[in-house]
Design an enzyme around this catalytic site. Structure first.
Site, short mmCIF file in Angstrom:
data_model
loop_
_atom_site.label_atom_id
_atom_site.label_comp_id
_atom_site.label_asym_id
_atom_site.label_seq_id
_atom_site.Cartn_x
_atom_site.Cartn_y
_atom_site.Cartn_z
N PHE A 1 0.86 -1.19 0.00
CA PHE A 1 0.00 0.00 0.00
C PHE A 1 0.91 1.25 0.00
CE2 PHE A 1 -2.86 3.17 1.78
CZ PHE A 1 -4.04 2.90 1.10
N ASP B 1 0.74 -4.42 8.95
CA ASP B 1 -0.38 -3.52 8.72
C ASP B 1 -1.61 -4.39 8.51
OD1 ASP B 1 -2.34 -1.80 7.72
OD2 ASP B 1 -0.86 -0.47 6.80
N TYR C 1 -11.38 2.77 9.77
CA TYR C 1 -12.57 3.13 8.98
C TYR C 1 -12.95 2.10 7.93
CZ TYR C 1 -8.82 5.12 6.04
OH TYR C 1 -7.67 5.31 5.31
N LYS C 2 -12.23 0.98 7.87
CA LYS C 2 -12.58 -0.05 6.87
C LYS C 2 -13.57 -1.03 7.51
CE LYS C 2 -8.52 1.03 4.25
NZ LYS C 2 -7.08 0.90 4.14
N ARG D 1 -12.71 -3.85 -7.68
CA ARG D 1 -12.57 -4.45 -6.34
C ARG D 1 -13.93 -4.46 -5.64
NH1 ARG D 1 -8.72 -1.96 -1.63
NH2 ARG D 1 -10.23 -0.29 -1.85
C1 LIG Z 1 -6.37 1.97 4.22
C2 LIG Z 1 -4.94 1.70 4.47
C3 LIG Z 1 -4.14 2.66 5.10
C4 LIG Z 1 -4.73 3.99 5.47
O1 LIG Z 1 -3.83 4.86 6.03
P1 LIG Z 1 -4.38 6.24 6.64
O2 LIG Z 1 -3.24 6.81 7.33
O3 LIG Z 1 -5.53 5.89 7.53
O4 LIG Z 1 -4.87 7.06 5.50
C5 LIG Z 1 -2.82 2.33 5.34
N1 LIG Z 1 -2.31 1.14 4.98
C6 LIG Z 1 -3.06 0.18 4.37
C7 LIG Z 1 -2.47 -1.13 4.02
C8 LIG Z 1 -4.39 0.46 4.10
O5 LIG Z 1 -5.14 -0.46 3.48
#
Ligand SMILES: *Cc1c(COP(=O)(O)O)cnc(C)c1O
Length: 407
Positions: A124, A193, A218-219, A366
């Site tokens: 990511f 992560d 938030y997911k 997705r």
């Molecule tokens: C959604 C997501 C993030 C989000 O990072 P924010 O700091 O909350 O914007 C980070 N890493 C991964 C792997 C994600 O899927």
């Protein structure tokens, strides 16, 4: 499958009751809970209560009267059964990116003399950017390798490994225990992560030997747009590691107002500044949607939904789409990607018909399956609508090809 078959599946779903915990718009099939979880039905009231009665009526006394000061740990404890950790190993704080920086920096500084951070190519973006910045700051090197080269890349020079557990594109996931063991054998730490894992699949951080992790609120955790994130530090490491962002809220005595920093005991040292109470109220409503849910049931429903989607889409759409996720449901998280050269426009055409998924460059459509609220009937309906759009070439319109700023 017929809609009669799916009605039967939904009727025997042990998690069916949980859908009522969400406020979902009429006529929408929401397959994007992996990107922004749906609104918990209790969240608006929780926010109004926290703002109106607590902030409004009790003002600053709320830090004690309503225990605001303890919310980052009290609410984090609700994550313990979701990720398989002890409550004392979890903290709600900051954003995922900031939590990641904190744990990467803490891990790197606990391994002085070691010169590399190992990660994965196509991780990511924020995970790679944070690691790049940290490596530059510390004068060490980030090595991003292919997933199958990972274990081989860990050696005596590795300070830490940082990986996203469930890949945000393909949904393939790492064997967490194997990576932890390889890193431990080399004397390196691993920072996971869990953004696409927490609340989506069964996790047992302790059993997998995980020592450090962060994840997104938030997911699948339904904490609201831009929700606070969480971090996990296994108990044995809490004394050994230092927070790289020493703030007063992570001090042993924040209200002694003394000049010299002295870390709080345990996980609290990883707190930096004053916690966002309104955001915590929303995240608590999100975590409460998991109340009484066995993660084993949740994971089983996730597999049932995603498997049904794969079968229905492949049967109805044939070779127009290509599955770009692992075929084995035991090898993937709770979303599915199908590749299509015009994937962006196809997703926009789906949205216009009330089926919300998203697009990830270069060509991936997705679809996320939130086991707490998605139903088998929705899955079959979504596949049917997708097949209709492809058969009619309905996506081939300028309005569906116009790229939005946020995709
Ligand atoms: C959604 C997501 C993030 C989000 O990072 P924010 O700091 O909350 O914007 C980070 N890493 C991964 C792997 C994600 O899927």
């Amino acid at each position: 499958m017929t809609l009669e078959d799916t009605a039967h599946l939904d009727a025997s779903d042990p998690l069916a009751f949980a859908r009522e915990r969400f406020r979902l718009p009429e006529g929408v099939i929401y397959l994007d809970g992996n990107s922004l979880g749906a609104l918990p039905a209790a969240a608006p009231t929780a926010l109004a209560e926290t703002a109106g009665r607590q902030w409004g009526d009790d003002l600053i006394a709320s830090w004690n009267k309503h225990g605001w000061i303890d919310w980052p740990t009290r609410i984090a404890a609700k994550l313990a059964p979701i990720v398989g950790a002890k409550p004392s190993e979890l903290l709600i704080a900051d954003s995922t990116s900031v939590c990641l920086f904190k744990l990467l920096a803490a891990a790197a500084q606990s391994r002085p003399g070691r010169k590399t951070v190992v990660s994965q190519k196509r991780n990511f973006p924020t995970d790679l950017y944070v690691a790049q910045g940290l490596a530059e700051m510390l004068g060490i090197e980030l090595k991003a390798v292919e997933p199958d080269e990972l274990i081989g890349a860990v050696d005596a020079d590795t300070a830490l490994v940082t990986l996203t557990h469930v890949d945000y594109r393909s949904a393939a996931f790492y064997d967490m225990r194997a990576v932890n063991e390889a890193a431990r054998a080399a004397g390196a730490l691993v920072v996971w992560d869990l953004s696409h894992s927490a609340g989506a699949i069964e996790l047992d951080l302790r059993a997998a030997g995980a020592e450090l992790a962060v994840g997104c609120g938030y997911k699948y955790l339904n904490g609201g747009p831009g929700a606070l994130a969480f971090l996990y530090v296994a108990e044995p490491l809490q004394d050994e590691l230092q927070s790289p962002l020493q703030g007063w809220m992570g001090h042993a005595e924040p209200f002694a107002f003394i000049d010299d920093y002295r870390p709080a005991d345990g996980i609290l040292k990883f707190l930096t500044g004053t916690p966002s109470i309104l955001a915590l109220a929303a995240l608590e409503a999100g975590l409460d949607t998991f109340d009484g849910i066995a993660m084993r049931d949740l994971a089983a429903k996730s597999r049932s939904l995603s498997q049904l989607f794969v079968e229905e889409v492949e049967t109805r759409c044939g070779s127009e789409v290509r599955l770009a996720s692992p075929r084995d449901p035991m090898q993937r998280g709770s979303h599915i990607v199908f590749a299509h050269p015009e994937g962006y426009a196809v997703i926009q055409a789906l949205v216009a018909r009330g089926v919300i998924g998203d697009f990830r460059a270069p060509d991936l459509m997705r679809f996320g399956f939130a086991p707490l609220y998605n139903t088998h009937t929705e899955i079959v309906r979504a596949a049917e609508i997708l097949a209709g759009i492809l058969a009619a070439g309905e996506w081939d319109q300028p309005r569906f090809k116009q790229r939005a700023r946020v995709t």
